[in-house]
Motif scaffolding. Sequence first.
Motif, PDB file in Angstrom:
ATOM      1  N   GLU A  59       0.836  -1.209   0.000  1.00  0.00           N
ATOM      2  CA  GLU A  59       0.000   0.000   0.000  1.00  0.00           C
ATOM      3  C   GLU A  59       0.864   1.249   0.000  1.00  0.00           C
ATOM      4  O   GLU A  59       0.557   2.225  -0.700  1.00  0.00           O
ATOM      5  N   GLN A  60       1.951   1.249   0.749  1.00  0.00           N
ATOM      6  CA  GLN A  60       2.869   2.391   0.728  1.00  0.00           C
ATOM      7  C   GLN A  60       3.489   2.545  -0.663  1.00  0.00           C
ATOM      8  O   GLN A  60       3.644   3.665  -1.162  1.00  0.00           O
ATOM      9  N   MET A  61       3.843   1.425  -1.293  1.00  0.00           N
ATOM     10  CA  MET A  61       4.396   1.477  -2.647  1.00  0.00           C
ATOM     11  C   MET A  61       3.377   2.071  -3.616  1.00  0.00           C
ATOM     12  O   MET A  61       3.730   2.883  -4.478  1.00  0.00           O
ATOM     13  N   ARG A  62       2.110   1.681  -3.473  1.00  0.00           N
ATOM     14  CA  ARG A  62       1.062   2.204  -4.349  1.00  0.00           C
ATOM     15  C   ARG A  62       0.969   3.729  -4.216  1.00  0.00           C
ATOM     16  O   ARG A  62       0.901   4.450  -5.206  1.00  0.00           O
ATOM     17  N   ARG A  63       0.985   4.218  -2.979  1.00  0.00           N
ATOM     18  CA  ARG A  63       0.908   5.675  -2.761  1.00  0.00           C
ATOM     19  C   ARG A  63       2.124   6.390  -3.348  1.00  0.00           C
ATOM     20  O   ARG A  63       1.993   7.442  -3.969  1.00  0.00           O
ATOM     21  N   LEU A  64       3.304   5.821  -3.129  1.00  0.00           N
ATOM     22  CA  LEU A  64       4.520   6.432  -3.661  1.00  0.00           C
ATOM     23  C   LEU A  64       4.522   6.433  -5.184  1.00  0.00           C
ATOM     24  O   LEU A  64       4.936   7.416  -5.815  1.00  0.00           O
ATOM     25  N   THR A  66       1.860   6.451  -7.115  1.00  0.00           N
ATOM     26  CA  THR A  66       0.869   7.452  -7.534  1.00  0.00           C
ATOM     27  C   THR A  66       1.493   8.839  -7.515  1.00  0.00           C
ATOM     28  O   THR A  66       1.321   9.622  -8.457  1.00  0.00           O
ATOM     29  N   ASP A  67       2.230   9.148  -6.453  1.00  0.00           N
ATOM     30  CA  ASP A  67       2.921  10.438  -6.371  1.00  0.00           C
ATOM     31  C   ASP A  67       3.948  10.581  -7.488  1.00  0.00           C
ATOM     32  O   ASP A  67       4.072  11.648  -8.095  1.00  0.00           O
ATOM     33  N   LEU A  68       4.673   9.509  -7.763  1.00  0.00           N
ATOM     34  CA  LEU A  68       5.686   9.536  -8.821  1.00  0.00           C
ATOM     35  C   LEU A  68       5.050   9.777 -10.186  1.00  0.00           C
ATOM     36  O   LEU A  68       5.552  10.582 -10.982  1.00  0.00           O
ATOM     37  N   VAL A  69       3.943   9.116 -10.467  1.00  0.00           N
ATOM     38  CA  VAL A  69       3.257   9.291 -11.752  1.00  0.00           C
ATOM     39  C   VAL A  69       2.749  10.725 -11.883  1.00  0.00           C
ATOM     40  O   VAL A  69       2.905  11.352 -12.940  1.00  0.00           O
ATOM     41  N   SER A  70       2.173  11.269 -10.830  1.00  0.00           N
ATOM     42  CA  SER A  70       1.667  12.645 -10.887  1.00  0.00           C
ATOM     43  C   SER A  70       2.796  13.648 -11.077  1.00  0.00           C
ATOM     44  O   SER A  70       2.672  14.595 -11.850  1.00  0.00           O
ATOM     45  N   ALA A  71       3.905  13.443 -10.374  1.00  0.00           N
ATOM     46  CA  ALA A  71       5.054  14.337 -10.539  1.00  0.00           C
ATOM     47  C   ALA A  71       5.600  14.253 -11.962  1.00  0.00           C
ATOM     48  O   ALA A  71       5.961  15.278 -12.566  1.00  0.00           O
ATOM     49  N   SER A  72       5.628  13.051 -12.514  1.00  0.00           N
ATOM     50  CA  SER A  72       6.105  12.886 -13.891  1.00  0.00           C
ATOM     51  C   SER A  72       5.159  13.558 -14.885  1.00  0.00           C
ATOM     52  O   SER A  72       5.605  14.135 -15.880  1.00  0.00           O
ATOM     53  N   ALA A  73       3.859  13.515 -14.614  1.00  0.00           N
ATOM     54  CA  ALA A  73       2.890  14.191 -15.483  1.00  0.00           C
ATOM     55  C   ALA A  73       3.135  15.695 -15.462  1.00  0.00           C
ATOM     56  O   ALA A  73       3.149  16.352 -16.512  1.00  0.00           O
ATOM     57  N   GLU A  74       3.348  16.256 -14.285  1.00  0.00           N
ATOM     58  CA  GLU A  74       3.612  17.695 -14.177  1.00  0.00           C
ATOM     59  C   GLU A  74       4.878  18.076 -14.934  1.00  0.00           C
ATOM     60  O   GLU A  74       4.921  19.096 -15.632  1.00  0.00           O
TER      61      GLU A  74
END
Length: 136
Positions: A59-64, A66-74
Amino acid sequence: MRELTSDERQELRRELAAVAADWAQRLKNSDLDTRGGAAQESSSEERMLTHLARMAVGEQMRRLLTDLVSASAEEAVQYGAGYPELGAAVGASRQAARKRWPGLSISKRRASEWRQPPGSIGWAGSHLGYPGPPGT
């Protein structure tokens, strides 16, 4: 971007499972240390704790991720990507990407790059029967 092959997905799954198992072991060990090296647990209790620790790490990996994908999108937007490209990168439509990342400043930046033909009404207006600029 291409999809991962079946073999590549399996390899990535194995690598992620190994990372999760390693971190789960760390969590279990630190938990035992804080309990003062509790008495030896039964085999089934040990297995249960192992799986619960893997779940927590997953679950922690999933959250991390998700954050990584969003940062990459930005960051991709900063280099010129729009919603169609963002959607394609995650296997989704442009509309789904826009819904997933609504706060990205794509439209303003891209709109400023669009070039209008001379005249105030633009190409579409002249083809849709709108009158042209005064004096034409």
